[in-house]
Design a protein around this motif. Sequence first.
Motif, PDB file in Angstrom:
ATOM      1  N   THR A 232       0.825  -1.213   0.000  1.00 22.89           N
ATOM      2  CA  THR A 232       0.000   0.000   0.000  1.00 22.89           C
ATOM      3  C   THR A 232       0.859   1.264   0.000  1.00 22.89           C
ATOM      4  O   THR A 232       0.332   2.371  -0.026  1.00 22.89           O
ATOM      5  CB  THR A 232      -0.909   0.040   1.248  1.00 22.89           C
ATOM      6  OG1 THR A 232      -0.062  -0.062   2.404  1.00 22.89           O
ATOM      7  CG2 THR A 232      -1.912  -1.094   1.253  1.00 22.89           C
TER       8      THR A 232
ATOM      9  N   PHE B  84       4.275   3.898  -1.073  1.00 23.05           N
ATOM     10  CA  PHE B  84       4.664   4.710  -2.243  1.00 23.05           C
ATOM     11  C   PHE B  84       5.271   3.829  -3.351  1.00 23.05           C
ATOM     12  O   PHE B  84       4.917   3.957  -4.523  1.00 23.05           O
ATOM     13  CB  PHE B  84       5.676   5.753  -1.733  1.00 23.05           C
ATOM     14  CG  PHE B  84       6.389   6.535  -2.785  1.00 23.05           C
ATOM     15  CD1 PHE B  84       5.696   7.249  -3.754  1.00 23.05           C
ATOM     16  CD2 PHE B  84       7.779   6.588  -2.788  1.00 23.05           C
ATOM     17  CE1 PHE B  84       6.378   7.992  -4.713  1.00 23.05           C
ATOM     18  CE2 PHE B  84       8.469   7.325  -3.730  1.00 23.05           C
ATOM     19  CZ  PHE B  84       7.764   8.034  -4.705  1.00 23.05           C
ATOM     20  N   VAL B  85       6.150   2.924  -2.994  1.00 25.69           N
ATOM     21  CA  VAL B  85       6.754   2.017  -3.969  1.00 25.69           C
ATOM     22  C   VAL B  85       5.774   0.881  -4.289  1.00 25.69           C
ATOM     23  O   VAL B  85       5.543   0.533  -5.453  1.00 25.69           O
ATOM     24  CB  VAL B  85       8.077   1.428  -3.424  1.00 25.69           C
ATOM     25  CG1 VAL B  85       8.607   0.329  -4.347  1.00 25.69           C
ATOM     26  CG2 VAL B  85       9.117   2.524  -3.230  1.00 25.69           C
TER      27      VAL B  85
ATOM     28  N   THR C 110      -0.995  -6.934   4.675  1.00 25.67           N
ATOM     29  CA  THR C 110      -1.185  -5.549   5.098  1.00 25.67           C
ATOM     30  C   THR C 110      -1.750  -5.485   6.508  1.00 25.67           C
ATOM     31  O   THR C 110      -2.421  -6.423   6.959  1.00 25.67           O
ATOM     32  CB  THR C 110      -2.145  -4.825   4.114  1.00 25.67           C
ATOM     33  OG1 THR C 110      -2.368  -3.485   4.571  1.00 25.67           O
ATOM     34  CG2 THR C 110      -3.499  -5.528   4.011  1.00 25.67           C
ATOM     35  N   ARG C 111      -1.522  -4.339   7.167  1.00 26.86           N
ATOM     36  CA  ARG C 111      -2.162  -4.111   8.463  1.00 26.86           C
ATOM     37  C   ARG C 111      -3.545  -3.490   8.255  1.00 26.86           C
ATOM     38  O   ARG C 111      -4.272  -3.280   9.216  1.00 26.86           O
ATOM     39  CB  ARG C 111      -1.294  -3.184   9.315  1.00 26.86           C
ATOM     40  CG  ARG C 111       0.082  -3.748   9.634  1.00 26.86           C
ATOM     41  CD  ARG C 111       1.018  -2.648  10.089  1.00 26.86           C
ATOM     42  NE  ARG C 111       1.014  -1.575   9.104  1.00 26.86           N
ATOM     43  CZ  ARG C 111       1.365  -0.325   9.364  1.00 26.86           C
ATOM     44  NH1 ARG C 111       1.758   0.002  10.575  1.00 26.86           N
ATOM     45  NH2 ARG C 111       1.325   0.596   8.415  1.00 26.86           N
TER      46      ARG C 111
ATOM     47  N   GLU D 143       8.168   0.965   8.816  1.00 24.45           N
ATOM     48  CA  GLU D 143       7.745   2.263   9.351  1.00 24.45           C
ATOM     49  C   GLU D 143       8.456   3.375   8.560  1.00 24.45           C
ATOM     50  O   GLU D 143       9.658   3.271   8.304  1.00 24.45           O
ATOM     51  CB  GLU D 143       8.160   2.291  10.834  1.00 24.45           C
ATOM     52  CG  GLU D 143       7.729   3.479  11.613  1.00 24.45           C
ATOM     53  CD  GLU D 143       6.232   3.517  11.874  1.00 24.45           C
ATOM     54  OE1 GLU D 143       5.555   2.472  11.845  1.00 24.45           O
ATOM     55  OE2 GLU D 143       5.747   4.644  12.091  1.00 24.45           O
TER      56      GLU D 143
ATOM     57  N   ARG E 245      11.151  -3.408  10.193  1.00 26.00           N
ATOM     58  CA  ARG E 245      11.821  -4.000   9.018  1.00 26.00           C
ATOM     59  C   ARG E 245      12.427  -5.362   9.359  1.00 26.00           C
ATOM     60  O   ARG E 245      12.169  -6.362   8.686  1.00 26.00           O
ATOM     61  CB  ARG E 245      12.917  -3.044   8.521  1.00 26.00           C
ATOM     62  CG  ARG E 245      12.352  -1.857   7.806  1.00 26.00           C
ATOM     63  CD  ARG E 245      13.361  -0.801   7.466  1.00 26.00           C
ATOM     64  NE  ARG E 245      12.730   0.229   6.633  1.00 26.00           N
ATOM     65  CZ  ARG E 245      11.871   1.151   7.095  1.00 26.00           C
ATOM     66  NH1 ARG E 245      11.555   1.198   8.376  1.00 26.00           N
ATOM     67  NH2 ARG E 245      11.313   2.024   6.265  1.00 26.00           N
TER      68      ARG E 245
ATOM     69  N   VAL F  97      13.855   7.409  -4.103  1.00 22.74           N
ATOM     70  CA  VAL F  97      12.914   7.069  -5.178  1.00 22.74           C
ATOM     71  C   VAL F  97      12.174   8.332  -5.614  1.00 22.74           C
ATOM     72  O   VAL F  97      11.607   9.046  -4.789  1.00 22.74           O
ATOM     73  CB  VAL F  97      11.903   5.995  -4.696  1.00 22.74           C
ATOM     74  CG1 VAL F  97      10.950   5.622  -5.828  1.00 22.74           C
ATOM     75  CG2 VAL F  97      12.641   4.765  -4.183  1.00 22.74           C
TER      76      VAL F  97
HETATM   77  N1  LIG Z   1      10.938   5.610  -0.930  1.00 23.96           N
HETATM   78  C1  LIG Z   1      12.271   5.661  -0.936  1.00 23.96           C
HETATM   79  O1  LIG Z   1      12.897   6.668  -1.407  1.00 23.96           O
HETATM   80  C2  LIG Z   1      13.073   4.505  -0.375  1.00 23.96           C
HETATM   81  C3  LIG Z   1      14.475   4.573  -0.431  1.00 23.96           C
HETATM   82  C4  LIG Z   1      15.217   3.507   0.092  1.00 23.96           C
HETATM   83  C5  LIG Z   1      14.571   2.409   0.666  1.00 23.96           C
HETATM   84  N2  LIG Z   1      13.204   2.396   0.714  1.00 23.96           N
HETATM   85  C6  LIG Z   1      12.553   1.253   1.366  1.00 23.96           C
HETATM   86  O2  LIG Z   1      11.621   0.645   0.484  1.00 23.96           O
HETATM   87  C7  LIG Z   1      10.471   0.189   1.219  1.00 23.96           C
HETATM   88  C8  LIG Z   1       9.220   0.802   0.597  1.00 23.96           C
HETATM   89  O3  LIG Z   1       9.346   2.220   0.644  1.00 23.96           O
HETATM   90  P1  LIG Z   1       8.066   3.176   0.512  1.00 23.96           P
HETATM   91  O4  LIG Z   1       8.595   4.539   0.234  1.00 23.96           O
HETATM   92  O5  LIG Z   1       7.062   2.570  -0.398  1.00 23.96           O
HETATM   93  O6  LIG Z   1       7.515   3.119   1.999  1.00 23.96           O
HETATM   94  P2  LIG Z   1       6.056   3.593   2.554  1.00 23.96           P
HETATM   95  O7  LIG Z   1       5.336   4.398   1.529  1.00 23.96           O
HETATM   96  O8  LIG Z   1       6.317   4.224   3.882  1.00 23.96           O
HETATM   97  O9  LIG Z   1       5.259   2.212   2.704  1.00 23.96           O
HETATM   98  C9  LIG Z   1       5.720   1.174   3.513  1.00 23.96           C
HETATM   99  C10 LIG Z   1       4.584   0.222   3.820  1.00 23.96           C
HETATM  100  O10 LIG Z   1       5.028  -0.575   4.944  1.00 23.96           O
HETATM  101  C11 LIG Z   1       3.941  -0.861   5.799  1.00 23.96           C
HETATM  102  N3  LIG Z   1       4.302  -0.403   7.168  1.00 23.96           N
HETATM  103  C12 LIG Z   1       4.446   0.869   7.614  1.00 23.96           C
HETATM  104  N4  LIG Z   1       4.746   0.872   8.930  1.00 23.96           N
HETATM  105  C13 LIG Z   1       4.778  -0.432   9.317  1.00 23.96           C
HETATM  106  C14 LIG Z   1       4.994  -1.068  10.555  1.00 23.96           C
HETATM  107  N5  LIG Z   1       5.243  -0.366  11.677  1.00 23.96           N
HETATM  108  N6  LIG Z   1       4.965  -2.433  10.586  1.00 23.96           N
HETATM  109  C15 LIG Z   1       4.693  -3.170   9.465  1.00 23.96           C
HETATM  110  N7  LIG Z   1       4.446  -2.589   8.259  1.00 23.96           N
HETATM  111  C16 LIG Z   1       4.493  -1.256   8.194  1.00 23.96           C
HETATM  112  C17 LIG Z   1       2.715  -0.099   5.295  1.00 23.96           C
HETATM  113  O11 LIG Z   1       1.834  -1.053   4.698  1.00 23.96           O
HETATM  114  P3  LIG Z   1       0.424  -1.482   5.409  1.00 23.96           P
HETATM  115  O12 LIG Z   1      -0.122  -0.259   6.064  1.00 23.96           O
HETATM  116  O13 LIG Z   1      -0.388  -1.952   4.232  1.00 23.96           O
HETATM  117  O14 LIG Z   1       0.737  -2.569   6.375  1.00 23.96           O
HETATM  118  C18 LIG Z   1       3.273   0.869   4.252  1.00 23.96           C
HETATM  119  O15 LIG Z   1       2.401   1.038   3.160  1.00 23.96           O
HETATM  120  C19 LIG Z   1      10.671   0.630   2.679  1.00 23.96           C
HETATM  121  O16 LIG Z   1      11.147  -0.445   3.428  1.00 23.96           O
HETATM  122  C20 LIG Z   1      11.735   1.718   2.574  1.00 23.96           C
HETATM  123  O17 LIG Z   1      12.548   1.812   3.734  1.00 23.96           O
HETATM  124  C21 LIG Z   1      12.426   3.402   0.209  1.00 23.96           C
END
Ligand SMILES: NC(=O)c1ccc[n+]([C@@H]2O[C@H](COP(=O)([O-])OP(=O)(O)OC[C@H]3O[C@@H](n4cnc5c(N)ncnc54)[C@H](OP(=O)(O)O)[C@@H]3O)[C@@H](O)[C@H]2O)c1
Length: 311
Positions: free
Chosen positions: A9, A11-12, A31-32, A74, A93, A171
């Motif tokens: 759900t 951003f990625v 998902t939660r 998170e 994570r 990203v």
């Molecule tokens: N965006 C970037 O620029 C970037 C760069 C480097 C690495 N990353 C890594 O790539 C992954 C995806 O990034 P993103 O930008 O798409 O992240 P995001 O938008 O914050 O989404 C992460 C998802 O993880 C779940 N989540 C959030 N808090 C949680 C918790 N406390 N326990 C379990 N699940 C939880 C949520 O899904 P539900 O609510 O559906 O459970 C949420 O939709 C992340 O691990 C991030 O660290 C991202």
Amino acid sequence: MNIVVTGGTGFVGRALCATLSRSGHHIVILTRNAGAVLRVLGTNITAVTWNGRDPGTWEESLQGTDAVINLAGEPIAAGRWTKERKQLIVDSRVNATQLLAHAISRASSRPRVFISASGVGYYGTSPDRRFDERDGPGSDFFADLCRSWEGAALAAQSYNTRVLCLRIGMVLDKEGGALAKMVPPFRAFVGGPITPGSQWVSWIHRVDLVGLIEWVLAHEQIAGPVNVVAPGTVTMKEFCATLGAALKRPSWLPVPGFALRLAFGELASFMTTGQQVIPKVALDNGYPFRYPQLEFALQSLFAGRGSELAL
Ligand SMILES: NC(=O)c1ccc[n+]([C@@H]2O[C@H](COP(=O)([O-])OP(=O)(O)OC[C@H]3O[C@@H](n4cnc5c(N)ncnc54)[C@H](OP(=O)(O)O)[C@@H]3O)[C@@H](O)[C@H]2O)c1
């Protein structure tokens, strides 16, 4: 393929799941918040509830699936880093990844591939080194987090599952992530680089991140760490000048480190330092980057067209 995704759900994950679903794959999102899956991604995608902490009936969805993609965690930059928040960033994570690896180990019909997110923070920071997948980890908070996160994913290798750890850079897409936070000051004519400006920014267009995930799914010879960054890394000063040009705005008002430290505490050090990361595995194996250079990546986002993966 049948593919299980955590963090679908986010951003990625939203862009990835929409693309994979359009390509004809069957997607299950752990998902939660199952309601969010329906709201954001529609009925083509199945939602299964988990909490990222405990084993449960969600493990059945891994049975006989072809691939697991782990993006849960998170948000890193959602607020000031208190001790509790840092722990939550790590636990959400590492624990979730351990749970998945454990569930893979218990499945009688195991997924062939497990793709797990990590970050370029694995390498630590440096003003002048260039890092590729052969380099070892740094020694700060992010490096420690990425090492533990990857270690938890790599445990699944013992069960004949191919494991990939995606060391993702910043990203880029205008509907979220760091770019969505950077654009408003530029639009208001007060944009500029975070000081010192010489720190490296290793970035990837979200289209190429999704493309790289599809590509590693199909390329069975690739395993282990993969740097998910574009070849055209830039300094913060260059990044902001290019962003200003794409938005037709000046990049002139530097954001001082002390102001960031007041607002974000320790998180500020993440913004004032960086690392130059090379996508060696992707380049050596011929991944065709759609946006290898920043200028074209930002023009694609701000030249009047909507996000290519907008949902
Ligand atoms: N965006 C970037 O620029 C970037 C760069 C480097 C690495 N990353 C890594 O790539 C992954 C995806 O990034 P993103 O930008 O798409 O992240 P995001 O938008 O914050 O989404 C992460 C998802 O993880 C779940 N989540 C959030 N808090 C949680 C918790 N406390 N326990 C379990 N699940 C939880 C949520 O899904 P539900 O609510 O559906 O459970 C949420 O939709 C992340 O691990 C991030 O660290 C991202």
